[in-house]
Design a protein around this motif. Structure first.
Motif, PDB file in Angstrom:
ATOM      1  N   GLU A 134      57.397  44.785  19.894  1.00  0.00           N
ATOM      2  CA  GLU A 134      58.571  46.101  20.427  1.00  0.00           C
ATOM      3  C   GLU A 134      59.678  45.495  20.978  1.00  0.00           C
ATOM      4  O   GLU A 134      59.478  44.377  21.915  1.00  0.00           O
ATOM      5  N   GLU A 135      60.634  46.283  20.780  1.00  0.00           N
ATOM      6  CA  GLU A 135      61.906  45.768  21.536  1.00  0.00           C
ATOM      7  C   GLU A 135      62.233  46.780  22.537  1.00  0.00           C
ATOM      8  O   GLU A 135      61.958  48.102  22.538  1.00  0.00           O
ATOM      9  N   SER A 136      63.033  46.233  23.550  1.00  0.00           N
ATOM     10  CA  SER A 136      63.221  47.248  24.644  1.00  0.00           C
ATOM     11  C   SER A 136      63.869  48.598  24.261  1.00  0.00           C
ATOM     12  O   SER A 136      63.392  49.601  24.749  1.00  0.00           O
ATOM     13  N   TYR A 137      64.736  48.785  23.262  1.00  0.00           N
ATOM     14  CA  TYR A 137      65.519  49.859  22.921  1.00  0.00           C
ATOM     15  C   TYR A 137      64.304  50.935  22.412  1.00  0.00           C
ATOM     16  O   TYR A 137      64.544  52.019  22.569  1.00  0.00           O
ATOM     17  N   ASN A 138      63.311  50.403  22.015  1.00  0.00           N
ATOM     18  CA  ASN A 138      62.284  51.357  21.488  1.00  0.00           C
ATOM     19  C   ASN A 138      61.488  52.088  22.460  1.00  0.00           C
ATOM     20  O   ASN A 138      60.637  53.010  22.280  1.00  0.00           O
ATOM     21  N   ILE A 139      61.417  51.474  23.759  1.00  0.00           N
ATOM     22  CA  ILE A 139      60.389  51.778  24.946  1.00  0.00           C
ATOM     23  C   ILE A 139      61.183  52.242  26.014  1.00  0.00           C
ATOM     24  O   ILE A 139      60.803  51.693  27.156  1.00  0.00           O
ATOM     25  N   SER A 140      62.734  52.495  25.765  1.00  0.00           N
ATOM     26  CA  SER A 140      63.388  52.599  27.007  1.00  0.00           C
ATOM     27  C   SER A 140      62.900  53.583  28.056  1.00  0.00           C
ATOM     28  O   SER A 140      63.217  53.470  29.371  1.00  0.00           O
ATOM     29  N   GLY A 141      62.438  54.490  27.675  1.00  0.00           N
ATOM     30  CA  GLY A 141      61.736  55.610  28.621  1.00  0.00           C
ATOM     31  C   GLY A 141      60.445  55.327  29.299  1.00  0.00           C
ATOM     32  O   GLY A 141      59.965  55.890  29.997  1.00  0.00           O
ATOM     33  N   VAL A 142      59.946  54.070  29.087  1.00  0.00           N
ATOM     34  CA  VAL A 142      58.410  53.658  29.472  1.00  0.00           C
ATOM     35  C   VAL A 142      58.739  53.013  30.683  1.00  0.00           C
ATOM     36  O   VAL A 142      59.469  52.008  30.999  1.00  0.00           O
ATOM     37  N   ASN A 143      57.726  53.293  31.808  1.00  0.00           N
ATOM     38  CA  ASN A 143      57.804  52.642  33.112  1.00  0.00           C
ATOM     39  C   ASN A 143      57.060  51.344  33.023  1.00  0.00           C
ATOM     40  O   ASN A 143      56.480  51.142  31.940  1.00  0.00           O
ATOM     41  N   ASP A 144      57.044  50.639  34.035  1.00  0.00           N
ATOM     42  CA  ASP A 144      56.686  49.220  33.951  1.00  0.00           C
ATOM     43  C   ASP A 144      55.039  49.139  33.719  1.00  0.00           C
ATOM     44  O   ASP A 144      54.555  48.493  33.160  1.00  0.00           O
ATOM     45  N   GLU A 145      54.205  50.332  34.269  1.00  0.00           N
ATOM     46  CA  GLU A 145      52.837  50.027  33.810  1.00  0.00           C
ATOM     47  C   GLU A 145      52.734  50.512  32.341  1.00  0.00           C
ATOM     48  O   GLU A 145      51.719  49.834  31.878  1.00  0.00           O
ATOM     49  N   GLY A 146      53.287  51.293  31.892  1.00  0.00           N
ATOM     50  CA  GLY A 146      53.324  51.591  30.390  1.00  0.00           C
ATOM     51  C   GLY A 146      53.544  50.467  29.497  1.00  0.00           C
ATOM     52  O   GLY A 146      53.144  50.028  28.564  1.00  0.00           O
ATOM     53  N   LYS A 147      54.736  49.687  30.189  1.00  0.00           N
ATOM     54  CA  LYS A 147      55.023  48.565  29.356  1.00  0.00           C
ATOM     55  C   LYS A 147      53.949  47.317  29.424  1.00  0.00           C
ATOM     56  O   LYS A 147      53.695  46.649  28.305  1.00  0.00           O
ATOM     57  N   ARG A 148      53.241  47.103  30.609  1.00  0.00           N
ATOM     58  CA  ARG A 148      52.261  46.274  30.677  1.00  0.00           C
ATOM     59  C   ARG A 148      51.057  46.738  29.641  1.00  0.00           C
ATOM     60  O   ARG A 148      50.440  45.730  29.182  1.00  0.00           O
ATOM     61  N   ASP A 149      50.793  47.929  29.401  1.00  0.00           N
ATOM     62  CA  ASP A 149      49.788  48.427  28.359  1.00  0.00           C
ATOM     63  C   ASP A 149      50.259  48.190  27.098  1.00  0.00           C
ATOM     64  O   ASP A 149      49.497  47.798  26.274  1.00  0.00           O
TER      65      ASP A 149
END
Ligand SMILES: NC(=O)C1=CN([C@@H]2O[C@H](COP(=O)(O)OP(=O)(O)OC[C@H]3O[C@@H](n4cnc5c(N)ncnc54)[C@H](O)[C@@H]3O)[C@@H](O)[C@H]2O)[C@@H](O)CC1
Ligand SMILES: Nc1ncnc2c1ncn2[C@@H]1O[C@H](COP(=O)(O)OP(=O)(O)OP(=O)(O)O)[C@@H](O)[C@H]1O
Ligand SMILES: [Mg+2]
Length: 373
Positions: A134-149
């Motif tokens: 995944e690249e950042s632009y694709n998960i821009s609305g996701v918070n830190d916890e979501g990113k960890r998941d």
């Protein structure tokens, strides 16, 4: 029952005649001695250096290329995975992965972003493509916890496959997205824990240059820097600019400083060092400098080092070679093959030579050096 028996004996006589033909070829090309002794002696000579730094690259390649024995099963000739492929780049991971197959690996995987996966699959049905990055632009609305998941999920997807690979190639067309690179760091750490060799190229080198601990001291890592990537590595690790008056000493120091990691410095001659000595490969290649040739090289090195590791364990059992470094052998063979294929492609295509043309000549070049029969 009779038919089955007949088929088996047919296979074994086919196998023995293929092996015999290969041995006869090697005897002819090596003048006497027992074939296996002579091949290994050549390989040892290449490693122990001697007066010349130029590696006897074709002998190395012959020494490590496995015979096409019908008793072998799918996977034994190599299972390679390329970690690369993002929004910008789809060519680089394809070049690395398809080159691995064209040289003789049985399976070649690509781990990339979802967008890149569709494109890479459309280039070739031979590749096994995993759209997990995944690249950042694709998960821009996701918070830190979501990113960890998301990061955990990526790692667990990769874990399902990792133990099966003989070598990873990290970096061709990976891009430099921070979130993606953080996930790839974790993938590299897992691979290292499992003793899977890693060839680091392209943007993988950007990652490693900024986080040298990922490979430091890992003897199964190979770095394949081009001119820019080498410059950045020297600046970061040795804290100085590249010194063209002390090419070999500098490469030795760099490798030593990273704990004996093998480095293949690409250029007019390819220079290879694991911190012990420097070997060069200067076989004539091509004057065309089209993008993608380094990607062929990283895929090739992955296959050859896997073959060299198989060879080493057989040799060690026979106590013939006590100190051989398969990563160095892999680099020497990869460099020689790429250069030979580039020369052949250039002979046909001249100024219009492209990376895909070079890939088309990999098989012919390999056959010229290490014939099947
Ligand atoms: N078709 C593709 O998808 C390709 C993607 N590539 C990927 O592109 C990403 C960046 O790699 P780069 O090699 O461009 O990164 P570099 O940092 O090596 O190169 C950046 C720029 O430096 C310049 N440069 C290259 N060689 C030079 C030299 N000998 N002397 C002076 N300047 C030089 C080039 O103009 C290039 O634009 C990597 O992920 C790489 O794998 C490349 O492998 C090329 C092919
Ligand atoms: N000046 C040169 N003369 C001859 N061969 C070269 C020269 N520079 C590079 N090569 C050959 O081309 C191969 C690829 O090196 P290059 O520097 O183009 O890698 P790269 O920039 O990483 O390529 P890529 O475009 O795939 O990222 C090297 O292994 C080397 O054999
Ligand atoms: Mg490159």
């Amino acid at each position: 029952m009779f038919v089955k028996h007949g088929m088996n004996s047919g296979f074994s006589s086919l196998a023995s005649s293929a092996v015999l033909r290969r041995q006869q070829f090697l005897i002819r090309s090596l003048n006497g001695y027992s074939v296996s002794d002579k091949i290994r002696m050549e390989a040892v000579k290449c490693l122990s250096g001697g007066a010349s730094l130029e590696a006897n690259a074709e002998s190395v390649l012959r020494a490590i290329a496995p015979s096409l024995d019908p008793t072998r099963h799918k996977g034994q000739a190599g299972k390679i995975a390329v970690v690369g492929g993002c929004r910008e780049y789809t060519g680089a991971p394809y070049f690395a992965a398809i080159s691995a197959l064209k040289i003789g690996a049985d399976l070649s995987h690509v781990f990339c972003t979802e967008g890149a996966a569709t494109v890479i699959k459309s280039y070739s049905p031979e590749l096994i493509v995993h759209p997990i990055l995944e690249e950042s632009y694709n998960i821009s609305g996701v918070n830190d916890e979501g990113k960890r998941d998301i990061s955990k999920k990526i790692l667990s997807e990769f874990d399902k496959w990792m133990e099966r690979f003989d070598c990873l190639v990290v970096g061709p067309g990976l891009g430099r997205d921070p979130f993606l690179l953080e996930c790839v760091s974790k993938i590299m750490t897992r691979a290292r824990q499992s003793n899977v060799p890693i060839v680091v190229d392209g943007d993988g080198l950007f990652l490693v240059t900024n986080s040298i601990e990922l490979v430091s001291g890992y003897r199964l890592a190979v770095l394949t820097p081009n001119v820019n990537e080498y410059k950045r590595l020297v600046q970061k690790v040795l804290g100085c600019d590249v010194n063209d008056q002390n090419t070999h000493g500098e490469l030795l120091s760099l490798s030593k400083q990273i704990g004996g990691v093998t480095i293949l410095r690409k250029g007019k001659s390819d220079l290879i060092s694991d911190g012990e000595k420097v070997q060069s490969v200067s076989i004539y290649g091509s004057p065309r400098r089209c993008g993608g040739q380094g990607d062929i090289l990283s895929g090739s090195v992955a296959v050859f080092l896997s073959w060299a590791r198989q060879c080493n364990s057989a040799a060690e059992r026979e106590s013939t070679i006590s100190r051989t470094n398969p990563t160095v052998l892999g680099c020497i063979a990869g460099s020689a093959l790429l250069r030979k294929a580039a020369a052949l492609a250039f002979e046909h295509k001249k100024r219009s030579t492209l990376t895909t043309d070079i890939i088309e000549h990999l098989g012919q070049s390999l056959e010229a050096i290490s014939p099947v029969s």
